[in-house]
Scaffold this active site. Structure first.
Site, short mmCIF file in Angstrom:
data_model
loop_
_atom_site.label_atom_id
_atom_site.label_comp_id
_atom_site.label_asym_id
_atom_site.label_seq_id
_atom_site.Cartn_x
_atom_site.Cartn_y
_atom_site.Cartn_z
N CYS A 87 0.83 -1.19 0.00
CA CYS A 87 0.00 0.00 0.00
C CYS A 87 0.87 1.26 0.00
O CYS A 87 1.74 1.42 -0.85
CB CYS A 87 -0.97 -0.05 1.17
N LEU A 88 0.68 2.14 0.96
CA LEU A 88 1.46 3.36 1.06
C LEU A 88 2.95 3.06 1.19
O LEU A 88 3.79 3.81 0.68
CB LEU A 88 0.97 4.14 2.29
#
Length: 583
Positions: A315-316
């Site tokens: 993800c991030l």
């Protein structure tokens, strides 16, 4: 003699900026973090263009008449037991799946609602001249209102709920009220959701044995203990997202990606992020890069002696890892053996429904909120994600818990999802503006230090995973990495969503994925062409990733020591460490 004061700072600048920030913060508190300006602009854009589109109005009127005829035909065929419904719900809509909804008058109520829902979708989309962002906002608002007014939410129009009340002699409503009061008290006292206490980090989840071998003000680095006599020469460094705790990748032993990798003969290192508070308000993306993956990479190579490291980001964390890898490529640092991106975006032109909350007005409001507190709180972020799936995450939960009196089962994944973290002001503002809003990374404008970086410099082989039903990092957006680098890319499209598609342990029922490899400097297929041509497989993509990692690794060697005291990386404490416990 005159003096030019045109370049002198206006003494009112600071006061004006403070007043503006205070107003934004107050507005954000009242609206739950949603910008009223964005809503007004979106509704005005839609309404004015619809008002000046007589052809579209005619189409919508014809559709309303057609829907009325469909419903009338359905009513007229009520004597036919095998009649076809006037409309089928969307595949992900399970509100009307119970057989009780097929009995009159509830069949007419549900069919009427679904036809109304379909009409409003047509009314809020496809209006010429409306900006794509404003269209998405208006459609989102209409969906929220319809989800709130769905017949499944009310006793008078929900046959399943009526049956439940009859079966329990009304006790379910009393029990639901008790659950509501309990949850209200928990919320007021800042306590976690009921049931999540059954999954505590270090006890039921995040229990893979290991040591914290490095700590700075932003991360702890966990080295996991080997379970095999030999390990691959290249260790794996995992960079999770800092919007949540790292142990999404080390849940219960049965579905822990970390434990599974260790059992496959890999030395695994995991970053555990500090949960920032107001004192960390000035931490920015560069702090996260330097004190996160770069500091961790230094530690991993010092401890293991490895020349190359497999790096994986979720993800991030994958977005940050991409920035770090592109910077390393620019600066001639070739320590990355391979790059794995799990549900991670690098091009934000199509960020999915999360883009509803990202425009200049919205970011101005969030800046005010974060400026006031120094961070963005977990409740605000969690609320935004819940609104994207309000049918499943809000209204169905209210129905089940507070009307039917049944507390939903809390799993390890549900408990993790309730264990959020904060986002510091400087980092989050920079991330949303430079990456989401301005798309600097994909556009080649993102600066690290004095110079820009380019993802085109990435040459290490890549394994990229998207998930079919991802509303946070849509897989078509994740796929865009093909257009940004000529590196060899193996792309896997897993079934399920952003979290459950990644936590996809072997043996899990009904898992499947598609996979294909684009050779180095090969032409990238259009996303739909890729979907049509990619090889489908049953089971977990973890197995394909393991084979891919093996193919990019050297021969097995003896496991490295746990930490390296002589190099400044002495074991500090047992995993999962201190930072994962921060609230």
């Amino acid at each position: 003699m005159s003096h030019d004061h045109s370049n002198a700072g206006d003494p009112l600048d600071g006061i004006a900026e403070t007043l503006n920030r205070m107003m934004s913060a107050a507005t954000g508190q009242m609206t739950g973090g949603l910008s009223p300006v964005t809503l007004i602009q979106s509704m005005s854009d839609w309404a004015l263009h619809l008002a000046t589109a007589p052809g579209r109005q005619m189409q919508l009127g014809a559709r309303a008449a057609h829907n009325a005829l469909r419903l009338g035909s359905y009513i007229a065929s009520s004597a036919n037991a095998d009649r076809e419904p006037a409309i089928q719900p969307l595949p992900q809509d399970h509100r009307f799946g119970d057989p009780a909804w097929k009995e009159p008058p509830f069949d007419l109520i549900s069919q009427g609602f679904l036809l109304t829902q379909q009409w409003w979708h047509a009314a809020t989309t496809g209006i010429g001249g409306v900006s794509r962002h404003h269209e998405a906002v208006v459609s989102f608002v209409a969906r929220q209102l319809l989800d709130m007014l769905a017949p499944s939410n009310f006793i008078a129009t929900n046959p399943v709920l009526q049956q439940r009340i009859a079966e329990t002699d009304g006790r379910c409503l009393i029990e639901g009220t008790q659950l509501f009061v309990e949850d209200l008290l928990r919320l007021a006292q800042g306590q976690p959701e009921a049931g999540v206490e059954a999954y505590q980090a270090g006890k039921e989840v995040a229990v893979t044995p290991g040591k914290v071998v490095f700590r700075n003000e932003l991360i702890e680095l966990i080295q996991y203990s080997p379970t095999t006599e030999k390990v691959r020469a290249e260790p794996i460094l995992i960079v999770p997202a800092w919007i949540m705790k790292y142990y999404i990748l080390d849940l219960s032993p049965r579905d822990s990606l970390v434990r599974w990798l260790v059992d496959q003969g890999y030395t695994v290192f995991m970053i555990s992020w500090h949960n920032p508070d107001a004192a960390d308000r000035n931490l920015d993306m560069e702090d996260y890069r330097l004190k996160g993956p770069m500091a961790a990479l230094d530690a991993v190579t010092a401890i293991t002696g490895a020349q190359k490291v497999h790096c994986a980001g979720y993800c991030l964390g994958g977005t940050l890892l991409s920035i770090a890898a592109a910077t390393m490529a620019r600066d001639g640092d070739d320590r990355i053996a391979s790059l794995t991106l799990l549900a991670s975006q690098t091009d934000f032109t199509e960020p999915g429904e999360i883009g509803l909350f990202i425009d200049d007005s919205q970011l101005n409001l969030l800046d005010g909120i974060m400026w006031n507190s120094g961070y963005l709180g977990t409740a605000r972020m969690g609320g935004a994600f819940q609104m994207l799936r309000s049918n499943d995450l809000i209204w169905s939960r209210i129905l089940t818990t507070y009307l039917m009196g049944e507390r939903p089962l809390v799993t390890d994944l549900v408990a993790w999802n309730a264990d959020g973290t904060r986002m510091p002001y400087a980092m989050h503002s920079q991330y949303l503006r430079q990456l989401f809003l301005e798309n600097d990374l994909a556009g080649g404008h993102y600066r690290v230090g004095a110079h820009t970086i380019s993802l085109s410099a990435l040459r290490a082989p890549m394994f990229v995973v998207g998930t079919e039903h991802d509303h946070i990092a849509p897989w078509r957006s994740v796929y865009k990495i093909h257009m940004l680098t000529g590196a060899q890319i193996t792309f896997a499209l897993a079934s399920s969503g952003h979290n459950t598609g990644i936590v996809s342990e072997p043996g899990h029922p009904r898992r499947r994925y598609r996979i294909a490899t684009r050779p180095e400097d090969g032409a990238a297929l259009d996303v739909e062409e890729w979907a049509d041509s990619a090889q489908p497989r049953d089971g977990s993509w973890w197995l394909a990733w393991k084979d891919w990692l093996d193919g990019h690794s050297g021969e097995p060697v003896d496991p490295p020591p746990m930490g390296a005291p002589d190099r400044g990386y002495a074991p500090i404490e047992n995993a999962p460490g201190r930072y994962v416990m921060e609230r």
